[in-house]
Design a protein around this motif. Sequence first.
Motif, PDB file in Angstrom:
ATOM      1  N   ALA A 126       0.807  -1.225   0.000  1.00 39.37           N
ATOM      2  CA  ALA A 126       0.000   0.000   0.000  1.00 39.37           C
ATOM      3  C   ALA A 126       0.838   1.271   0.000  1.00 39.37           C
ATOM      4  O   ALA A 126       0.543   2.201  -0.778  1.00 39.37           O
ATOM      5  N   PRO A 127       1.901   1.414   0.817  1.00 43.36           N
ATOM      6  CA  PRO A 127       2.673   2.660   0.779  1.00 43.36           C
ATOM      7  C   PRO A 127       3.372   2.902  -0.553  1.00 43.36           C
ATOM      8  O   PRO A 127       3.688   4.044  -0.884  1.00 43.36           O
ATOM      9  N   VAL A 128       3.613   1.856  -1.326  1.00 43.26           N
ATOM     10  CA  VAL A 128       4.279   2.004  -2.612  1.00 43.26           C
ATOM     11  C   VAL A 128       3.280   2.261  -3.734  1.00 43.26           C
ATOM     12  O   VAL A 128       3.541   3.050  -4.643  1.00 43.26           O
ATOM     13  N   VAL A 133      -1.209   7.052   0.988  1.00 42.12           N
ATOM     14  CA  VAL A 133      -0.781   6.351   2.199  1.00 42.12           C
ATOM     15  C   VAL A 133       0.441   7.059   2.764  1.00 42.12           C
ATOM     16  O   VAL A 133       1.356   7.426   2.016  1.00 42.12           O
ATOM     17  N   PRO A 134       0.501   7.308   4.080  1.00 45.85           N
ATOM     18  CA  PRO A 134       1.652   8.017   4.662  1.00 45.85           C
ATOM     19  C   PRO A 134       2.973   7.322   4.346  1.00 45.85           C
ATOM     20  O   PRO A 134       3.079   6.096   4.388  1.00 45.85           O
ATOM     21  N   LEU A 140       6.964  -0.788   6.723  1.00 50.52           N
ATOM     22  CA  LEU A 140       6.305  -2.082   6.549  1.00 50.52           C
ATOM     23  C   LEU A 140       6.746  -2.749   5.256  1.00 50.52           C
ATOM     24  O   LEU A 140       6.923  -3.972   5.197  1.00 50.52           O
ATOM     25  N   THR A 141       6.928  -1.935   4.212  1.00 52.11           N
ATOM     26  CA  THR A 141       7.409  -2.479   2.945  1.00 52.11           C
ATOM     27  C   THR A 141       8.811  -3.036   3.093  1.00 52.11           C
ATOM     28  O   THR A 141       9.152  -4.067   2.500  1.00 52.11           O
TER      29      THR A 141
END
Length: 431
Positions: A126-128, A133-134, A140-141
């Motif tokens: 999701a962050p990538v 996404v913050p 987490l990635t």
Amino acid sequence: MSDTHAQSVAYVRESFIPEQAPPTRESGAFKWVRENLFPTIPNAILTIAALYVIYVLLATLLPWLLGGIWQASSLGECREIAAGGPGGCFAVLTERWNQLIFGFAFPQSEYWRPFLAFLLLFAAAAPVLFPDVPRRLLVLTLLYPFVAYWLLWGGTILTPLAALLGLIGAYMAFKAVERYGFALALGAAVVAAVIVWWLGGYLAGEAPRFLALEVIASRDMGGYMLNMILGTVCVSLSLPFGILLALGRQSRLPIIKYFCVAFIEFIRGVPLITLLFVANVVLAYFLPPGTTFDLILRVIIMITMFASAYIAEVIRGGLAALPRGQYEAADSLGLDYFQAMRLIILPQALKISIPGIVNVSVGLFKDTTLVSIISMFDVVGMIRGPILASTDWNGVYWELYGFAALLFFVTCYGISQYSQWLERRLATDHR
């Protein structure tokens, strides 16, 4: 004068005619059908022919689906229950779903591990994948590959933890070179490497069973889980390598340029199945005697090399599509090569290259089924091998291959829809 004034007043509107609904031919479903399905005589003929084909397909497919048998222990029992009816024998999916998803050797008590790794994949990606996404969640990635390795292959958690410490040490050494100079950073890197090497040797020997899971050998992994592992890992690795190859092909340094050109042209000129045979057979001849090189790792290396060459050409097309003024603008701002690529050139080139990158990624994910040729039991290998080889289900084809096609369609369709959403999100040049 009064007559003229009286005549002009008669033309002054004091009330409006009530609004009326448009004609039926110019609104609603009737208008859409007329304009899209029957605008001309040739289009009307094609529409009628297409509707007839759809009718024939549904008349054959729906009884096969709705009248399917879901509870039976063999193909013969399915036919007895169907009593000559048109229903399909979907009981093979009920009986062998676990083998289609996880393979036939993966312990059933450990099915929760790949399922948990699959769920964590969404949180890690999701962050990538989503700009809203913050960015702080990128940690987490970073942690996901090590957690996923521990969940899938098992063993003590200290093993992936040692690999994570090695990665952190390499990053700190890189930063130390920038701040303190090469000599001091090299000394710190050597000390860190010795510590990580000792820790790795200790873990390989008498490591404590701290947060240990049952060890799963690579040969025990199969089914659609194997396709997901290969597809996710190879796509994730091929994108950065493809960017480096594309930049290297445009480099002014002859050694780097010709090496990248030779690599790209050679890999693109060799079929993927040949590289898989190299990974399975030939690569072992170049290793020292008694050396074991995990087959999944060998396959990942070859598929990543194959996909990187194609992605490099896609990104090179994106770089070539940028106007020369973008490069000149970066030079006018006083940016060096790496700053210009990171801040100006690559963001625009990657946006242009999104359709091509997605096309290569989808093709690569589907090509993971070729590993069944080298005796790796992915979902297609499970169908061709253990399931159809058994006397109970020998002769069931449409149900099994239809299920495999459905799995791949759902995944590839999701990738395609995400790419279209990302293109709309990044379409800032027309706003």
